[in-house]
Scaffold this motif. Structure first.
Motif, PDB file in Angstrom:
ATOM      1  N   ARG A   5       0.830  -1.203   0.000  1.00  0.00           N
ATOM      2  CA  ARG A   5       0.000   0.000   0.000  1.00  0.00           C
ATOM      3  C   ARG A   5       0.870   1.261   0.000  1.00  0.00           C
ATOM      4  O   ARG A   5       0.685   2.162  -0.803  1.00  0.00           O
ATOM      5  CB  ARG A   5      -0.910  -0.027   1.224  1.00  0.00           C
ATOM      6  CG  ARG A   5      -2.257   0.552   0.972  1.00  0.00           C
ATOM      7  CD  ARG A   5      -3.207   0.188   2.075  1.00  0.00           C
ATOM      8  NE  ARG A   5      -3.801  -1.131   1.889  1.00  0.00           N
ATOM      9  CZ  ARG A   5      -4.534  -1.745   2.804  1.00  0.00           C
ATOM     10  NH1 ARG A   5      -4.751  -1.195   3.951  1.00  0.00           N
ATOM     11  NH2 ARG A   5      -5.070  -2.918   2.540  1.00  0.00           N
ATOM     12  N   LYS A  77     -14.207   2.093  -6.439  1.00  0.00           N
ATOM     13  CA  LYS A  77     -13.453   0.943  -5.950  1.00  0.00           C
ATOM     14  C   LYS A  77     -14.120  -0.360  -6.425  1.00  0.00           C
ATOM     15  O   LYS A  77     -13.458  -1.250  -6.954  1.00  0.00           O
ATOM     16  CB  LYS A  77     -13.360   0.965  -4.419  1.00  0.00           C
ATOM     17  CG  LYS A  77     -12.613  -0.239  -3.882  1.00  0.00           C
ATOM     18  CD  LYS A  77     -12.298  -0.176  -2.412  1.00  0.00           C
ATOM     19  CE  LYS A  77     -11.645  -1.513  -2.021  1.00  0.00           C
ATOM     20  NZ  LYS A  77     -11.213  -1.562  -0.639  1.00  0.00           N
ATOM     21  N   ASP A 291      -7.538  -5.758  -3.225  1.00  0.00           N
ATOM     22  CA  ASP A 291      -8.035  -4.725  -2.331  1.00  0.00           C
ATOM     23  C   ASP A 291      -6.968  -3.680  -1.999  1.00  0.00           C
ATOM     24  O   ASP A 291      -7.221  -2.472  -2.090  1.00  0.00           O
ATOM     25  CB  ASP A 291      -8.514  -5.385  -1.029  1.00  0.00           C
ATOM     26  CG  ASP A 291      -9.964  -5.084  -0.784  1.00  0.00           C
ATOM     27  OD1 ASP A 291     -10.754  -5.294  -1.735  1.00  0.00           O
ATOM     28  OD2 ASP A 291     -10.284  -4.613   0.324  1.00  0.00           O
ATOM     29  N   ASP A 295      -6.996   0.213  -3.176  1.00  0.00           N
ATOM     30  CA  ASP A 295      -6.901   1.232  -2.130  1.00  0.00           C
ATOM     31  C   ASP A 295      -5.706   2.154  -2.369  1.00  0.00           C
ATOM     32  O   ASP A 295      -5.803   3.358  -2.180  1.00  0.00           O
ATOM     33  CB  ASP A 295      -6.775   0.580  -0.744  1.00  0.00           C
ATOM     34  CG  ASP A 295      -8.139   0.188  -0.201  1.00  0.00           C
ATOM     35  OD1 ASP A 295      -9.157   0.749  -0.672  1.00  0.00           O
ATOM     36  OD2 ASP A 295      -8.202  -0.687   0.675  1.00  0.00           O
TER      37      ASP A 295
END
Ligand code: GDP
Length: 299
Positions: A5, A77, A291, A295
């Motif tokens: 991330r 998303k 995911d 993100d």
């Protein structure tokens, strides 16, 4: 995951932010929708998926009538996740069940094949497995040297041949060594010269057939440089035609805002992205996680 991330966020989120900004405007005109589509295309999502995403979003915006940023974000998303998660299995097969698992790593020179072999060795050795690296790129002595450096760095043994040796014979020797040493995994680095398509097909096909005299090939990983866009995608297609690819490693995602290529490449090749390269260091390889990826894009 946190690393994935953090690493991606730096380069990717500009794309996500501009999309969110556009989407949260009070009134969305046709021009705005075109701009949203262009933003997606600029991020290498691909023309058809970009059109699909925009069509779906338009419908949802109409139905929900919302301009709330949180809602817009979750809508976007969902759209991106839907395009990325098409039910493909991302599990990396590294368990040979009593014999060494064999992974072939293919792709154009410069995409990060050798680096990926080294990083993958690191992950597996860190998991307590024994790893043999095979330097089947016998056209460039430097490639074998580089793999040897990686081997000593991560604690994997390396099998190489003389420069100009038949790549298939080095691959054979690497697997033979893996079997003799009861290693858990053999990772075979291959040559990525795009000389002629038939030359490439013959070579990769032969490497695979020769390996299979001793053990099945569990994964053929195609390495793709995320910064090369549509051109890289075209080259990837040539490799996928030469050998049955089971997974994609998308490298250099740390330095690009073109993460949309995940959508385009999976769609083009019908093969899941299994790993991502996030830098040049030994720990800069991560499993692809939809995911976390989305993100990171949306910031
Ligand atoms: P090969 O010719 O396909 O074997 O490519 P290399 O493994 O030699 O990599 C080519 C260059 O890309 C090297 O300088 C690597 O350090 C660099 N590289 C590989 N993977 C990544 C990555 O995920 N991120 C970044 N920033 N650089 C990478």
């Amino acid at each position: 995951l946190v690393r994935l991330r953090a690493r991606l966020a730096r380069s990717q989120s500009t794309f996500g932010r501009s999309l969110l900004n556009l989407l949260s405007r009070d009134v969305l005109t046709d021009d705005d929708w075109d701009e949203i589509e262009d933003t997606l295309i600029t991020a290498d999502v691909g023309v058809t998926p970009a059109a699909q995403i925009v069509a779906d979003l338009r419908t949802q915006v109409k139905v929900l009538g919302t301009r709330d940023l949180v809602e817009v974000r979750s809508m976007l998303k969902d759209e991106l996740v839907k395009q990325i998660d098409t039910g493909m299995d991302r599990t990396l097969r590294t368990d040979g069940g009593g014999r060494p698992a064999v992974l072939m790593v293919v792709g154009v020179n410069g995409t990060g094949k050798t680096t990926t072999c080294g990083k993958l060795g690191r992950v597996l050795v860190g998991d307590g497995r024994t790893v043999v690296l095979g330097a089947a790129d016998t056209f460039r002595a430097a490639a074998a040297d580089q793999l040897e450096t990686w081997g000593s760095r991560v604690g994997a043994s390396v099998v190489r041949g003389q420069e100009g040796t038949d790549p298939a014979s080095v691959a054979f020797d690497a697997v033979a060594r893996g079997i003799a040493d009861s290693a858990d995994t053999v990772i075979v680095d291959t040559a990525g010269r795009l000389h002629t398509k038939t030359g490439l097909m013959d070579e990769l096909g032969k490497v695979k057939r020769v390996i299979e005299k001793q053990a099945p090939v569990d994964e053929v990983l195609l390495v793709l440089d995320a910064t090369t866009g549509q051109n890289g995608l075209r080259q990837a297609r040539v490799f996928a035609e030469a050998v049955a690819v089971t997974g994609i490693v998308l490298t250099k995602l740390d330095g690009t805002a073109k993460g949309g290529i995940v959508i385009a490449v999976q769609r083009e090749l019908g093969v899941p992205v299994k790993l991502v390269g996030l830098g040049e260091g030994p720990d800069d390889l991560a499993p692809f996680e939809t995911d976390a990826f989305v993100d990171a894009i949306l910031g």
